[in-house]
Design an enzyme around this catalytic site. Structure first.
Site, PDB file in Angstrom:
ATOM      1  CG  HIS A   1      -1.968  -0.943   1.282  1.00  0.00           C
ATOM      2  ND1 HIS A   1      -2.775  -1.153   0.210  1.00  0.00           N
ATOM      3  CD2 HIS A   1      -2.403  -1.765   2.253  1.00  0.00           C
ATOM      4  CE1 HIS A   1      -3.665  -2.075   0.526  1.00  0.00           C
ATOM      5  NE2 HIS A   1      -3.455  -2.469   1.762  1.00  0.00           N
TER       6      HIS A   1
ATOM      7  NE  ARG B   1      -3.545  -4.760 -10.287  1.00  0.00           N
ATOM      8  CZ  ARG B   1      -2.426  -4.277 -10.859  1.00  0.00           C
ATOM      9  NH1 ARG B   1      -2.241  -2.984 -10.980  1.00  0.00           N
ATOM     10  NH2 ARG B   1      -1.493  -5.105 -11.281  1.00  0.00           N
TER      11      ARG B   1
ATOM     12  NE  ARG C   1      -7.722  -7.890 -12.031  1.00  0.00           N
ATOM     13  CZ  ARG C   1      -6.464  -7.933 -11.567  1.00  0.00           C
ATOM     14  NH1 ARG C   1      -5.530  -8.553 -12.266  1.00  0.00           N
ATOM     15  NH2 ARG C   1      -6.152  -7.360 -10.433  1.00  0.00           N
TER      16      ARG C   1
ATOM     17  CD  GLU D   1      -3.774 -13.479 -13.914  1.00  0.00           C
ATOM     18  OE1 GLU D   1      -2.907 -12.687 -13.510  1.00  0.00           O
ATOM     19  OE2 GLU D   1      -4.981 -13.363 -13.606  1.00  0.00           O
TER      20      GLU D   1
ATOM     21  CG  ASN E   1       2.727  -8.325 -12.402  1.00  0.00           C
ATOM     22  OD1 ASN E   1       3.631  -8.026 -13.173  1.00  0.00           O
ATOM     23  ND2 ASN E   1       1.830  -7.443 -11.991  1.00  0.00           N
ATOM     24  CG  ASP E   2      -0.616 -13.534 -10.659  1.00  0.00           C
ATOM     25  OD1 ASP E   2       0.048 -13.807  -9.643  1.00  0.00           O
ATOM     26  OD2 ASP E   2      -1.645 -12.846 -10.631  1.00  0.00           O
TER      27      ASP E   2
ATOM     28  NE  ARG F   1       2.615 -10.534  -7.991  1.00  0.00           N
ATOM     29  CZ  ARG F   1       1.454 -10.295  -8.592  1.00  0.00           C
ATOM     30  NH1 ARG F   1       0.934 -11.167  -9.443  1.00  0.00           N
ATOM     31  NH2 ARG F   1       0.808  -9.182  -8.388  1.00  0.00           N
TER      32      ARG F   1
ATOM     33  CB  CYS G   1      -2.454  -5.542 -18.026  1.00  0.00           C
ATOM     34  SG  CYS G   1      -3.086  -7.087 -17.393  1.00  0.00           S
TER      35      CYS G   1
END
Ligand code: PEP
Ligand code: MG
Length: 591
Positions: free
Chosen positions: A198, A305, A341, A440, A463-464, A474, A511
């Site tokens: 965050h 998101r 998404r 992903e 990323n995934d 990750r 993305c």
């Protein structure tokens, strides 16, 4: 204990999470109280429980105060939910009851709280999903706050910090970050933290340079130590020499000049020299980010998101609230498209009244589309809200973590049901909304041609994808050396997805973070991506690079890369090619 003298030009390297250079003096923020544990007498138990309960109340008062201060800062209002999470944690049964149970074993309040926090941390440590682990830092922040209160420590107000400070802390909680006054704080650095914490997200919202994960900076630096923060490269220099100082001052000016200059590209297309156009879109977490994103020249939202709307609150947002949020984003982004998404929730990333049982392996558990297909009513509410909002602009729906065709079909069936319901109710919605999927998972790559027949577009969540393909968490620093975006397996995975998309004549984008890396632009062109979605602030630089490249060169490079056996060799080959093709950009940026 005093610290040893800091040598001139002491370099530390962490994770740059918010770009730019800040030069100033360190202001150390002590956020961790020293905790002692001791045995108490039976008659003291009630007293300790009372002391702990009072500390809980005091923490709530402090947090409400921060909330009030933050409410007046429009750019931070959207993050108020973090403070609500912290307030919720203070009510959490596990935290409260477990600590009281420990006190009842005749342990002082501080020691009991420490034991509870250790247990909670262990629970979080076993979680693989990066987002879920962020909840651990929220628990840590609350734990530190409570310990400071129990120890009677003065809670230093961030408002008191002197001019031109570089905040250094073991960890800054989101509540701390929100209080940062940009007038005084030029940048911040922390020992702990990761790219998607965050705090990192807030640093980017504030647009101040930040480096996290430095591990030892608070042990080394002292108050008023002169320092330089490079939020782009993740480098921090303590006690810079006159030459270093001069060099970074120049870099800072160059960076700021380039940033301004790059914004001049705003209206220009991301078109290569051989006329291949790439659409550059933004990854957004909230409607309030739209205007800033447009400033950077995004052509729509490639990843909204939506889970941020659901997280850290007591009940999920109702259809009205969601329809309003989606509608606003669509209006503000029109005529550009917004890719919404659907929920990427799961495990602890679920609001309290729709809890799923805790899972041993949440990254591979009931998350994302699996969760939505189980919680059908919740999913239908989101789909209704998206459809209702669809009349306000140009919407696309994206399904996360798809691993098979059946999931897509199940989602489409639900979507049709919702469309029928709305039609019956006379509620208008857009026809023919494109449906796409996040690619992903390894299975999605392996069956990409089958999936491509079912959907209108692919968007690769690198990323995934990297995490699952290479079996590398990750967020785990111990295996970070294995997390290679340019691993031959990843290159092949990307190619397989692109080939399938091309054969089925559907759009394909990325993305994940990889899209924002200018160094990879040529490879991604060679692979055939015609859309990239990234943190909006990265758009100008990626565009600048794309405009100077030729897609054909990317195709030739790709052929060479496919022959190389290791990620290191592939990365080195790309770097060399980019330095040769664009020496002005890459030689300077990579020093
Ligand atoms: C990804 O996995 O690459 C992605 C974009 O999704 P998230 O980071 O939200 O998991
Ligand atoms: Mg993902």
């Amino acid at each position: 204990m005093g610290k040893t003298e800091i040598a001139q030009d002491t370099y530390l390297v962490g994770i740059g999470v918010s770009p730019g250079i800040a030069i100033g003096e360190i202001c150390l923020l002590s956020r961790q109280a020293r905790v002692m544990e001791w045995q108490i007498e039976d008659f003291e138990v009630e007293e300790e429980i009372e002391r702990f309960t009072l500390a809980l109340e005091q923490a709530k008062v402090q947090l409400r105060q921060v909330k009030e201060n933050v409410s007046s800062k429009p750019h931070l209002r959207e993050h108020l939910y973090i403070l609500d999470t912290h307030l919720l944690i203070l009510e959490d049964n596990l935290l409260v009851q477990q600590t009281i149970a420990e006190i009842k074993k005749q342990i002082n309040a501080e020691g009991a709280l420490k034991r509870t926090l250790t247990k909670l941390r262990q629970m979080f440590d076993s979680i693989e999903d990066e987002y879920l682990r962020e909840r651990r830092s929220d628990v840590d922040a609350i734990g530190d706050r409570l310990q400071r209160i129990l120890a009677g420590e003065y809670d230093r107000d961030l408002g008191e910090i002197g001019k031109r400070s570089l905040l250094a802390a073991h960890d800054l909680s989101p509540a701390d970050t929100m209080q940062i006054d940009k007038e005084n704080v030029l940048g911040f650095i922390t020992d702990s933290g990761g790219r998607t914490s965050h705090t990192a997200i807030l640093a980017r919202s504030l647009e101040i340079p930040a480096v996290v994960g430095l591990e030892t900076v608070t042990a080394i630096a002292e108050n008023r130590t002169p320092a330089i923060i490079d939020g782009t490269t993740g480098v921090v220099i303590l006690n810079p020499s006159a030459e270093t100082f001069k060099e970074y001052l120049q870099r800072k000016q160059t960076f700021e000049y380039r940033e301004r200059d790059l914004l001049g590209n705003r209206e220009l297309p991301a078109r290569t020299r051989d006329h291949f156009t790439v659409t550059l879109r933004g990854n957004l977490e909230a409607t309030s980010e739209v205007q800033a994103a447009l400033k950077y020249g995004v052509e729509g939202v490639g990843l909204y998101r939506t889970e941020f709307l659901y997280m850290n609150r007591e009940s999920p947002p109702c259809e009205e609230e969601q329809a309003a949020a989606y509608g606003q984003m669509l209006k503000e982004m029109a005529p550009h498209s917004v890719t919404i998404r659907t929920l990427d929730l799961g495990g602890d990333k679920v609001v309290s009244d729709m809890c799923v049982e805790s899972e041993v392996n949440p990254a591979m558990g009931l998350r994302a589309i699996r969760f939505s297909l189980k919680e059908v009513e919740l999913f239908k509410t989101q789909l209704r809200a998206i459809l209702r909002a669809s009349i306000h602009g140009n919407v696309r729906i994206m399904l996360p973590m798809i691993s098979g065709v059946a999931e897509i079909r199940a989602c489409k069936k639900l979507l049709h049901q919702v469309q029928e319901d709305l039609s019956r109710e006379g509620v208008p919605f857009a026809e023919n909304i494109p449906i796409g999927i996040m690619v992903e998972t390894p299975s999605a790559i392996l069956i990409a041609p089958l999936l491509a027949r079912e959907v209108d577009y692919f968007s690769i969540g690198t990323n995934d994808l990297i995490q699952y393909c290479l079996a590398v968490d990750r967020g785990n620093e111990h295996v970070a050396y294995l997390y290679e975006p340019m691993h031959p397996a990843i290159l092949r995975a990307l190619k397989a997805a692109c080939d399938a998309a091309r054969d089925a004549d559907i759009d394909i984008s990325i993305c994940g973070e990889m899209a924002a890396e200018p160094l990879y632009a040529l490879v991604l062109l060679g692979l055939g991506f015609n859309e990239l979605s990234m943190n909006p602030s990265c758009v100008p630089r990626v565009k600048q690079v794309i405009r100077q490249l030729r897609r054909q060169d990317g195709e030739v490079l790709l052929e060479r890369l496919m022959l190389l056996p290791t990620g290191k060799e592939i990365a080195a080959c790309i770097e060399q090619e980019m330095r040769t093709l664009l020496p002005d950009i890459f030689d300077l940026a990579m020093i």
